[in-house]
Write a protein that holds these residues in place. Structure first.
Motif, PDB file in Angstrom:
ATOM      1  N   ILE A 162      23.731  44.283-109.492  1.00  0.00           N
ATOM      2  CA  ILE A 162      23.315  45.612-109.040  1.00  0.00           C
ATOM      3  C   ILE A 162      22.978  45.498-107.564  1.00  0.00           C
ATOM      4  O   ILE A 162      22.004  44.829-107.181  1.00  0.00           O
ATOM      5  CB  ILE A 162      22.104  46.134-109.828  1.00  0.00           C
ATOM      6  N   MET A 163      23.797  46.105-106.734  1.00  0.00           N
ATOM      7  CA  MET A 163      23.591  46.063-105.290  1.00  0.00           C
ATOM      8  C   MET A 163      22.586  47.138-104.882  1.00  0.00           C
ATOM      9  O   MET A 163      22.472  48.176-105.549  1.00  0.00           O
ATOM     10  CB  MET A 163      24.918  46.300-104.569  1.00  0.00           C
ATOM     11  N   ASP A 164      21.879  46.878-103.790  1.00  0.00           N
ATOM     12  CA  ASP A 164      20.923  47.866-103.258  1.00  0.00           C
ATOM     13  C   ASP A 164      20.050  48.413-104.396  1.00  0.00           C
ATOM     14  O   ASP A 164      19.982  49.629-104.623  1.00  0.00           O
ATOM     15  CB  ASP A 164      21.688  48.996-102.555  1.00  0.00           C
ATOM     16  N   SER A 165      19.417  47.529-105.120  1.00  0.00           N
ATOM     17  CA  SER A 165      18.638  47.912-106.303  1.00  0.00           C
ATOM     18  C   SER A 165      17.550  48.924-105.944  1.00  0.00           C
ATOM     19  O   SER A 165      16.881  48.800-104.909  1.00  0.00           O
ATOM     20  CB  SER A 165      18.001  46.667-106.932  1.00  0.00           C
ATOM     21  N   GLN A 166      17.392  49.913-106.819  1.00  0.00           N
ATOM     22  CA  GLN A 166      16.446  51.002-106.606  1.00  0.00           C
ATOM     23  C   GLN A 166      15.418  51.042-107.745  1.00  0.00           C
ATOM     24  O   GLN A 166      15.715  50.611-108.863  1.00  0.00           O
ATOM     25  CB  GLN A 166      17.180  52.323-106.547  1.00  0.00           C
ATOM     26  N   PRO A 167      14.229  51.573-107.470  1.00  0.00           N
ATOM     27  CA  PRO A 167      13.223  51.666-108.538  1.00  0.00           C
ATOM     28  C   PRO A 167      13.752  52.375-109.787  1.00  0.00           C
ATOM     29  O   PRO A 167      13.366  52.026-110.912  1.00  0.00           O
ATOM     30  CB  PRO A 167      12.087  52.455-107.874  1.00  0.00           C
ATOM     31  N   GLY A 168      14.640  53.327-109.627  1.00  0.00           N
ATOM     32  CA  GLY A 168      15.229  54.026-110.771  1.00  0.00           C
ATOM     33  C   GLY A 168      16.132  53.145-111.618  1.00  0.00           C
ATOM     34  O   GLY A 168      16.522  53.542-112.720  1.00  0.00           O
ATOM     35  N   ASP A 169      16.463  51.962-111.121  1.00  0.00           N
ATOM     36  CA  ASP A 169      17.259  51.011-111.912  1.00  0.00           C
ATOM     37  C   ASP A 169      16.389  50.213-112.874  1.00  0.00           C
ATOM     38  O   ASP A 169      16.920  49.453-113.698  1.00  0.00           O
ATOM     39  CB  ASP A 169      17.992  50.035-110.978  1.00  0.00           C
ATOM     40  N   SER A 170      15.084  50.350-112.753  1.00  0.00           N
ATOM     41  CA  SER A 170      14.169  49.607-113.633  1.00  0.00           C
ATOM     42  C   SER A 170      14.409  50.035-115.076  1.00  0.00           C
ATOM     43  O   SER A 170      14.243  51.207-115.433  1.00  0.00           O
ATOM     44  CB  SER A 170      12.715  49.863-113.232  1.00  0.00           C
ATOM     45  N   ALA A 171      14.813  49.094-115.903  1.00  0.00           N
ATOM     46  CA  ALA A 171      15.204  49.375-117.284  1.00  0.00           C
ATOM     47  C   ALA A 171      15.472  48.034-117.960  1.00  0.00           C
ATOM     48  O   ALA A 171      15.386  46.980-117.332  1.00  0.00           O
ATOM     49  CB  ALA A 171      16.458  50.238-117.330  1.00  0.00           C
ATOM     50  N   THR A 172      15.812  48.113-119.237  1.00  0.00           N
ATOM     51  CA  THR A 172      16.276  46.913-119.936  1.00  0.00           C
ATOM     52  C   THR A 172      17.801  46.955-119.995  1.00  0.00           C
ATOM     53  O   THR A 172      18.385  47.991-120.323  1.00  0.00           O
ATOM     54  CB  THR A 172      15.688  46.831-121.347  1.00  0.00           C
TER      55      THR A 172
END
Lengths: 115, 112
Positions: free
Chosen positions: A77-87
């Motif tokens: 996951i490039m340029d990871s964002q807080p909205g990517d927080s998940a399982t």
């Protein structure tokens, strides 16, 4: 017997960084490798998938790298964002009863993106 | 718009009291699956229907049954829930046996 092994179990990445989750499998009959994203209280959602005839697939910020000889595949996951927080779950498809797409899931990785 | 709908989202039942979970779909998919997902674990396939044909996984307990009265609906029946059956139950559908699966948001089952 764990047919798909996923690591790490949990991962913390800073915003803007690259998140990498790895999976390994043993069964050479697997022919489809999806990644699912699951938010708390929600069902898994198909994120991206790859077949073993290609070594890489990219969709937006998400990339699957596939190494058939090593029987490994990974999610970047490039340029990871807080909205990517998940399982995140990797999975592999094996031919089950009557040819059904039986998914064998990895153990999951809980990803946290710090702002 | 939700395409795989599970009701209720939360279900509480008593130890040993039969319970039914519901799944409906607007995708007109031929295949419907039921998974059990325990806390911090991966989903585990219980069974699936291909049209009206029921296919049980070898390690699914006899306590779990399913019904599919029509294309749109599928039910999970737990005849005598035990404490170990507390989990999230996920329904999924796919157009046919080889197409990607689409999951609902699950029903979280608690056993008192």
């Amino acid at each position: 017997q764990q047919q798909v092994k996923q690591s790490p179990q949990s991962l913390i990445v800073q915003k803007g960084g690259i998140s990498i989750i790895n999976c390994a499998y043993e069964n050479t009959a697997f022919d489809y490798f999806p990644w699912y994203q699951q938010f708390p209280g929600k069902g898994p959602a198909l994120l991206i998938a790859i077949r073993p005839d290609v070594s890489e697939k990219k969709e937006g910020r998400f990339t699957i790298s596939f190494n058939k000889s090593a029987k490994q595949f990974s999610l970047h996951i490039m340029d990871s964002q807080p909205g990517d927080s998940a399982t995140y779950f990797c999975a592999a498809k094996e031919r089950g009863i009557q040819g059904a797409q039986k998914l064998v899931f990895g153990q999951g990785t809980r990803l946290t993106i710090n702002p | 718009d939700a395409m795989v709908i599970q009701n209720p989202r939360y279900q509480v039942t008593q130890f040993g009291k039969p319970v039914t979970l519901s799944c409906s779909q607007t995708l007109n998919h031929n295949v419907m699956y039921w998974y059990q997902q325990k806390s911090s674990q991966a989903p585990k396939l219980l069974f699936h229907y291909y049209d009206k044909d029921f296919n049980n996984e070898a390690d699914t307990p006899d306590n779990f049954q399913s019904r599919r009265p029509n294309t749109s609906f599928c039910f999970l029946d737990i005849r005598s829930p035990g404490l170990g059956d507390a989990a999230m139950y996920l329904c999924a559908t796919s157009r046919d046996l080889k197409q990607p699966q689409h999951f609902g948001d699950g029903t979280r089952l608690s056993i008192l």
